[in-house]
Design a protein around this motif. Sequence first.
Motif, PDB file in Angstrom:
ATOM      1  N   GLY A  99      -4.754  -4.771   1.256  1.00 22.88           N
ATOM      2  CA  GLY A  99      -4.428  -5.332  -0.060  1.00 22.88           C
ATOM      3  C   GLY A  99      -5.138  -4.590  -1.168  1.00 22.88           C
ATOM      4  N   GLN A 100      -6.396  -4.249  -0.944  1.00 20.34           N
ATOM      5  CA  GLN A 100      -7.159  -3.507  -1.937  1.00 20.34           C
ATOM      6  C   GLN A 100      -6.545  -2.121  -2.154  1.00 20.34           C
ATOM      7  OE1 GLN A 100     -11.287  -2.979  -0.978  1.00 20.34           O
ATOM      8  NE2 GLN A 100     -11.754  -1.960  -2.911  1.00 20.34           N
ATOM      9  N   ASP A 101      -6.125  -1.465  -1.087  1.00 19.80           N
ATOM     10  CA  ASP A 101      -5.490  -0.154  -1.214  1.00 19.80           C
ATOM     11  C   ASP A 101      -4.207  -0.244  -2.047  1.00 19.80           C
ATOM     12  OD1 ASP A 101      -7.474   1.049   0.267  1.00 19.80           O
ATOM     13  OD2 ASP A 101      -6.324   1.047   2.153  1.00 19.80           O
ATOM     14  N   ARG A 102      -3.415  -1.297  -1.817  1.00 25.54           N
ATOM     15  CA  ARG A 102      -2.183  -1.479  -2.602  1.00 25.54           C
ATOM     16  C   ARG A 102      -2.502  -1.708  -4.072  1.00 25.54           C
ATOM     17  NH1 ARG A 102      -0.807  -4.282   1.995  1.00 25.54           N
ATOM     18  NH2 ARG A 102      -1.380  -6.273   1.053  1.00 25.54           N
ATOM     19  N   ILE A 103      -3.516  -2.514  -4.324  1.00 29.05           N
ATOM     20  CA  ILE A 103      -3.916  -2.792  -5.713  1.00 29.05           C
ATOM     21  C   ILE A 103      -4.391  -1.509  -6.395  1.00 29.05           C
ATOM     22  CG2 ILE A 103      -5.638  -3.966  -7.143  1.00 29.05           C
ATOM     23  CD1 ILE A 103      -5.420  -6.337  -5.174  1.00 29.05           C
ATOM     24  N   GLU A 104      -5.189  -0.706  -5.702  1.00 29.73           N
ATOM     25  CA  GLU A 104      -5.678   0.553  -6.269  1.00 29.73           C
ATOM     26  C   GLU A 104      -4.520   1.500  -6.557  1.00 29.73           C
ATOM     27  OE1 GLU A 104      -8.551   1.942  -3.438  1.00 29.73           O
ATOM     28  OE2 GLU A 104     -10.122   0.615  -4.195  1.00 29.73           O
ATOM     29  N   HIS A 105      -3.547   1.555  -5.661  1.00 27.87           N
ATOM     30  CA  HIS A 105      -2.373   2.413  -5.866  1.00 27.87           C
ATOM     31  C   HIS A 105      -1.595   1.947  -7.101  1.00 27.87           C
ATOM     32  CE1 HIS A 105       1.117   4.872  -5.021  1.00 27.87           C
ATOM     33  NE2 HIS A 105       1.869   3.787  -5.118  1.00 27.87           N
TER      34      HIS A 105
END
Length: 82
Positions: free
Chosen positions: A19-25
């Motif tokens: 989820g954090q990776d998606r938010i950062e993207h």
Amino acid sequence: MADKVDNLILEHLRALRGGQDRIEHELREVKLRLSSLESAVVGTKRDTVHAQEDVARQQVSIDWLKERLDRIERRLDLREEA
């Protein structure tokens, strides 16, 4: 039992990391789009300033031509008095 808890915790951590990776993207994408919008606004402001400069330059030319026309009318006695 401890293995199940460890696996459950690891599963949750992986889900959180995903989820954090998606938010950062998405945040990177939003930043790029915001930069594009800022550039567009600056370009629009620049175009507006150039248009105002053109109007001012044209007004100076019109004023200059009006002065010349007034002077010519005075010299030729073509001006009607109000």
